[in-house]
Design a protein around this motif. Structure first.
Motif, PDB file in Angstrom:
ATOM      1  N   PHE A  74       0.820  -1.227   0.000  1.00 31.28           N
ATOM      2  CA  PHE A  74       0.000   0.000   0.000  1.00 31.28           C
ATOM      3  C   PHE A  74       0.853   1.276   0.000  1.00 31.28           C
ATOM      4  CE2 PHE A  74      -2.831  -3.003   2.497  1.00 31.28           C
ATOM      5  CZ  PHE A  74      -3.639  -3.308   1.426  1.00 31.28           C
ATOM      6  N   PHE A  94       0.849   3.671  -1.889  1.00 31.02           N
ATOM      7  CA  PHE A  94       0.135   4.869  -2.355  1.00 31.02           C
ATOM      8  C   PHE A  94      -0.779   5.454  -1.290  1.00 31.02           C
ATOM      9  CE2 PHE A  94      -3.861   2.672  -2.522  1.00 31.02           C
ATOM     10  CZ  PHE A  94      -3.468   1.351  -2.621  1.00 31.02           C
ATOM     11  N   HIS A 111      -5.679   4.624  -8.350  1.00 26.47           N
ATOM     12  CA  HIS A 111      -4.237   4.374  -8.365  1.00 26.47           C
ATOM     13  C   HIS A 111      -3.929   3.220  -9.306  1.00 26.47           C
ATOM     14  CE1 HIS A 111      -0.717   2.046  -6.813  1.00 26.47           C
ATOM     15  NE2 HIS A 111      -0.159   3.224  -6.905  1.00 26.47           N
ATOM     16  N   ALA A 120      -4.666  -6.643  -4.739  1.00 24.58           N
ATOM     17  CA  ALA A 120      -4.140  -5.883  -3.611  1.00 24.58           C
ATOM     18  C   ALA A 120      -2.617  -6.004  -3.612  1.00 24.58           C
ATOM     19  CB  ALA A 120      -4.836  -6.337  -2.346  1.00 24.58           C
ATOM     20  N   ILE A 147      -4.136  -2.547 -18.195  1.00 27.26           N
ATOM     21  CA  ILE A 147      -3.950  -1.604 -17.087  1.00 27.26           C
ATOM     22  C   ILE A 147      -4.017  -2.371 -15.787  1.00 27.26           C
ATOM     23  CG2 ILE A 147      -4.904   0.389 -15.868  1.00 27.26           C
ATOM     24  CD1 ILE A 147      -5.969   1.454 -18.359  1.00 27.26           C
ATOM     25  N   ARG A 148      -3.222  -1.990 -14.812  1.00 28.13           N
ATOM     26  CA  ARG A 148      -3.226  -2.626 -13.495  1.00 28.13           C
ATOM     27  C   ARG A 148      -3.638  -1.607 -12.424  1.00 28.13           C
ATOM     28  NH1 ARG A 148       0.079  -5.165  -9.549  1.00 28.13           N
ATOM     29  NH2 ARG A 148      -1.024  -4.762  -7.609  1.00 28.13           N
ATOM     30  N   VAL A 149      -4.756  -1.883 -11.798  1.00 26.76           N
ATOM     31  CA  VAL A 149      -5.296  -0.992 -10.772  1.00 26.76           C
ATOM     32  C   VAL A 149      -4.953  -1.547  -9.392  1.00 26.76           C
ATOM     33  CG1 VAL A 149      -7.449   0.015  -9.877  1.00 26.76           C
ATOM     34  CG2 VAL A 149      -7.166  -0.351 -12.342  1.00 26.76           C
ATOM     35  N   HIS A 150      -4.714  -0.679  -8.433  1.00 28.35           N
ATOM     36  CA  HIS A 150      -4.441  -1.110  -7.053  1.00 28.35           C
ATOM     37  C   HIS A 150      -4.932  -0.016  -6.100  1.00 28.35           C
ATOM     38  CE1 HIS A 150      -2.721  -2.371  -3.392  1.00 28.35           C
ATOM     39  NE2 HIS A 150      -1.453  -2.227  -3.627  1.00 28.35           N
ATOM     40  N   THR A 151      -6.072  -0.240  -5.518  1.00 28.77           N
ATOM     41  CA  THR A 151      -6.598   0.740  -4.553  1.00 28.77           C
ATOM     42  C   THR A 151      -6.933   0.055  -3.233  1.00 28.77           C
ATOM     43  OG1 THR A 151      -8.913   0.472  -5.191  1.00 28.77           O
ATOM     44  CG2 THR A 151      -7.648   2.109  -6.416  1.00 28.77           C
ATOM     45  N   ALA A 152      -5.983  -0.723  -2.690  1.00 30.68           N
ATOM     46  CA  ALA A 152      -6.165  -1.416  -1.409  1.00 30.68           C
ATOM     47  C   ALA A 152      -7.375  -2.355  -1.482  1.00 30.68           C
ATOM     48  CB  ALA A 152      -6.268  -0.411  -0.263  1.00 30.68           C
ATOM     49  N   SER A 211     -12.815  -0.881  -7.756  1.00 31.43           N
ATOM     50  CA  SER A 211     -12.193   0.165  -8.582  1.00 31.43           C
ATOM     51  C   SER A 211     -11.827  -0.381  -9.948  1.00 31.43           C
ATOM     52  CB  SER A 211     -10.918   0.691  -7.918  1.00 31.43           C
ATOM     53  OG  SER A 211     -11.152   1.061  -6.601  1.00 31.43           O
ATOM     54  N   VAL A 224     -12.883   1.097 -13.512  1.00 34.27           N
ATOM     55  CA  VAL A 224     -11.963   1.537 -14.565  1.00 34.27           C
ATOM     56  C   VAL A 224     -12.303   0.820 -15.872  1.00 34.27           C
ATOM     57  CG1 VAL A 224      -9.557   1.567 -15.322  1.00 34.27           C
ATOM     58  CG2 VAL A 224     -10.116   2.153 -12.964  1.00 34.27           C
TER      59      VAL A 224
END
Lengths: 357, 387
Positions: free
Chosen positions: A61, A63, A80, B55, B81-86, B92, B96
């Motif tokens: 994490f 970010f 993100h 994650a 695309i690679r998303v990472h928002t916890a 998310s 996207v």
């Protein structure tokens, strides 16, 4: 497609962060610069998106606390990508295309000096077969350079010419962490680092961060006399398999280029962390000889992980804002040996929108 | 300029287990992808772009695994695309992917989210000491327990409400063949008899660690028109707030309330409790059901537990919540949000099998992450949005 332009850009590229700042400390002044350029406050930003890497940060994490740099309350429309700034910009551009927002601020950061970068990046490889062998980034690039030499596509002199031009151009770049050209012969006389690569053929390990501001239509015109309109965006990925790819080619670059109109490009900022990779890119892009390549010095003089690709966009945008050029190309790469690539055309005119995939 | 219409036309998920020793990461993702493509009646060749979510990379010990997965995800030669928002990442990622269609850029987007937690050690991955940060080392339950206690204090909820949620979700999971936990005979009493882990959170009120993946195919209006049974996207929203601020309300975060308000407005919903037929809400610890019911506006503040206590969130209740068994029954973290989004879509397509909610035509998919600071939500419906 809506007309969207780059209207703000701020960057930090340094050999090592002074001390050990948090992401928040690093980003706050960059956002301030963006507010200064646009006359905005955070409340004028419709969407935020960041790029970073947990492995580079050595923690999960990475970010999360960067969001603190934006401010506290009210909450923001935010996302993100575990990718370079250029792809964070792409996500923001898509968001603006939905019509949901008109403006976006995207940013990325990374402290490469905290670990051994070439070894950290080996963890990007296929974990079941390749990672246990630990082939590091520089060694893989060496194999790629050798493949091109053996195929007669370039030689050590051509690679040194790329480095010489980058080091000379970097003399005008305050952010470059390596600069000062000498001569091709002098470069060729230097010792090998990872045969056939000399140190100047490899991007220096760099810390840094950058931010880009996007705005649609009249919002862009309010901010800049000469907004840098994003007239085309295209990105693709190739398989990672190092043994099955032709390392002298980059099909994803060729595919992305085919979706765009590169005619009339005057300047190209190419994200090539190794000198021979610029040669691969130029071949795939088919750029004319009079196109100015990497007037900033490019990634060979500073390559902050996760913002260096986006910085290429910012460098082209700056030249359009100033009126020095009317059309430019920016390129970002990710993954070993040019595996994943993004191209963006920027223009002083919002017309002639091209493919956007 | 408005968004273009988009719909979910394919949904796939894996069988979730503590350890999927029979598949690699790639195999796990393909299990979900192949089911989603079959559902959509598409092949990988027909997909325009791929959006991956998961994650932290440290959960599997691979940096940016989408790079090595590119071939097996069918992404080679395509945009990825690679998303990472916890913890909210699954939601998310779906958003996207949807935006690529809503923007008119692509017509057929495949999105996949996964976590193969057995490849590494999640507790270790979350416990790396970070300079200048106060170490917690208490795990997610230790982090959230004070929020739960604060909720109980503020709302005056009886202390067995969490057990009602756990018993309900674990019973619902018995009807879901993909769920990780199939704990027969879970009752309020058995949950209350389980070990106290982080007071007031008991063992049976926590989510498992799972290996699993979820994939969706999201298509444009013209493509969806030829699909027999699309789940139309009526609204999507993401909101984030910062970690550090004395004034943050971690029981009912402003980012959550703002997100819900924006979502209902987008979807043309004025009374969520009356207009939403079922909800898949991210409930990793049982008490988050009443907490999010309030935050989302299904009930007034301090009233969420009353809806739960009345049986209103049961499969046959006024607002069925987590008919699939929810995060409490399967938690492949990176995929958990997309599972909520996908289960909501399954419901409005009438394809949820034994855990189908009768007459579900409009549903909520919800995910949250970080220290209750990242939120992703969508509303899907059987009918095309009218606004």
């Amino acid at each position: 497609m809506r007309d969207v332009a780059v209207v703000g850009f701020a960057q930090r590229q340094m050999k090592e962060f002074d001390g050990s700042p948090t992401c928040v400390e690093l980003l706050v002044p960059l956002f301030e610069e963006c507010y200064g350029q646009t006359g905005w406050t955070r409340h004028d930003v419709g969407f935020w998106c960041s790029g970073s890497s947990d492995y580079l940060a050595g923690r999960s994490f990475s970010f999360v606390q960067a969001v603190d740099a934006i401010g506290v309350i009210p909450p923001v429309n935010e996302s993100h990508v575990e990718m370079d700034l250029a792809w964070a910009m792409y996500e923001a551009w898509v968001k603006i295309q939905t019509g949901e927002v008109d403006t976006a601020l995207v940013y990325a950061f990374g402290k490469s000096s905290a670990g051994t970068l070439r070894r950290t990046l080996a963890l990007q490889l296929e974990p079941y077969t390749m990672t246990p062998i630990w082939p590091d980034t520089v060694s893989l690039a060496g194999l790629q350079a050798r493949a091109g030499i053996d195929a007669g596509l370039w030689d050590e002199r051509a690679m040194a010419e790329v480095a010489q031009r980058s080091l000379s151009d970097a003399e005008a770049n305050d952010y470059a962490i390596r600069r000062g050209g000498s001569s091709v012969d002098e470069l060729l006389a230097r010792p090998m680092y990872a045969d056939p690569l000399r140190k100047h053929d490899c991007a220096p390990v760099t810390d840094g961060a950058a931010a880009i501001v996007l705005a649609a239509g009249d919002k862009a015109r309010e901010v800049r006399d000469h907004p840098a309109w994003l007239t085309g965006l295209s990105h693709h990925i190739d398989p990672i398999g190092m043994g099955t790819r032709d390392l002298t080619r980059a099909p994803s670059v060729q595919r992305s280029a085919a979706a765009l109109d590169l005619d009339g490009v005057e300047v190209a900022e190419l994200h090539a962390p190794f000198s021979h990779q610029e040669l691969v890119l130029r071949r795939e892009l088919g750029l004319a000889d009079d196109v100015a390549i990497n007037p900033s010095g490019g990634a060979l003089v500073s390559n902050p992980m996760f913002s260096a690709g986006g910085i290429r966009v910012g460098e082209v945008a700056r030249r359009i804002w100033s009126g020095d050029v009317t059309k430019g190309l920016a390129h970002a790469t990710s993954g070993p040996a040019l595996q994943q690539n993004l191209l963006a055309t920027l223009s002083s005119s919002p017309t002639d929108q091209e493919g956007a995939s | 300029m408005g968004k273009k219409l988009a719909a979910v036309i394919g949904i796939g998920q894996t069988h979730h287990r503590a350890k999927r020793l029979d598949v690699s990461m790639a195999g796990l993702c393909r299990e979900a992808i192949d089911r989603a493509l079959e559902d959509a009646g598409l092949t990988l060749d027909e997909v325009d772009a791929i959006v991956v979510g998961k994650a932290p990379d440290l959960f599997e010990g691979v940096m940016m695994p989408e790079l090595f997965l590119a071939d097996s995800l069918g992404a080679a030669g395509k945009p990825l695309i690679r998303v990472h928002t916890a913890g909210s990442v699954g939601g998310s990622t779906a958003i996207v992917a949807a935006s690529l269609v809503q923007a008119g850029i692509h017509r057929k987007v495949l999105t996949v989210a996964y976590e193969k937690q057995s490849e590494s050690n999640a507790m270790w991955a979350l416990s790396v000491p970070v300079p200048f940060n106060m170490p917690v080392h208490a795990g997610a339950g230790g982090y959230f327990a004070p929020h739960v206690r604060s909720y109980i204090r503020r709302s005056g909820a009886p202390t067995h409400i969490g057990a009602i949620v756990a018993a309900k979700d674990r019973t619902n999971a018995l009807k879901n063949p993909y769920a990780h936990l199939h704990n027969e005979g879970t009752t309020v009493e058995s949950v209350l008899a389980s070990q106290m882990l982080w007071d007031p959170i008991r063992y049976d009120e926590t989510c498992p660690s799972s290996d699993g993946a979820c994939a969706l195919v999201i298509a444009s209006e013209d493509v969806a028109a030829s699909s027999p049974n699309p789940a139309w996207i009526h609204g999507t929203v993401m909101r984030s707030e910062a970690t550090s601020a004395a004034e943050r309300d971690q029981v009912n975060p402003q980012a959550s309330r703002d997100a819900a308000a924006a979502l209902w407005k987008q979807a043309g919903i004025t009374s969520p409790i009356d207009e939403i037929d079922m909800a898949e809400i991210y409930v990793p610890f049982s008490w988050f059901e009443p907490m999010w019911l309030e935050s989302l506006g299904f009930t007034g503040e301090g009233e969420g537990w009353r809806l739960t206590e009345s049986g209103g969130t049961a499969l046959d209740g006024r607002l069925p919540v987590n008919a699939s068994g929810g995060v409490l029954s399967s938690n492949p973290i990176g995929a958990s949000g997309m599972l909520r989004f996908g289960e909501a879509a399954l419901q409005v397509r009438g394809l949820a099998g034994e855990h189908q909610v009768d007459g579900a035509r409009k549903a909520l998919g919800h995910a949250y992450g970080g220290g209750s600071q990242f939120f992703a939500m969508w509303v899907v419906g059987s009918d095309k949005p009218t606004s």
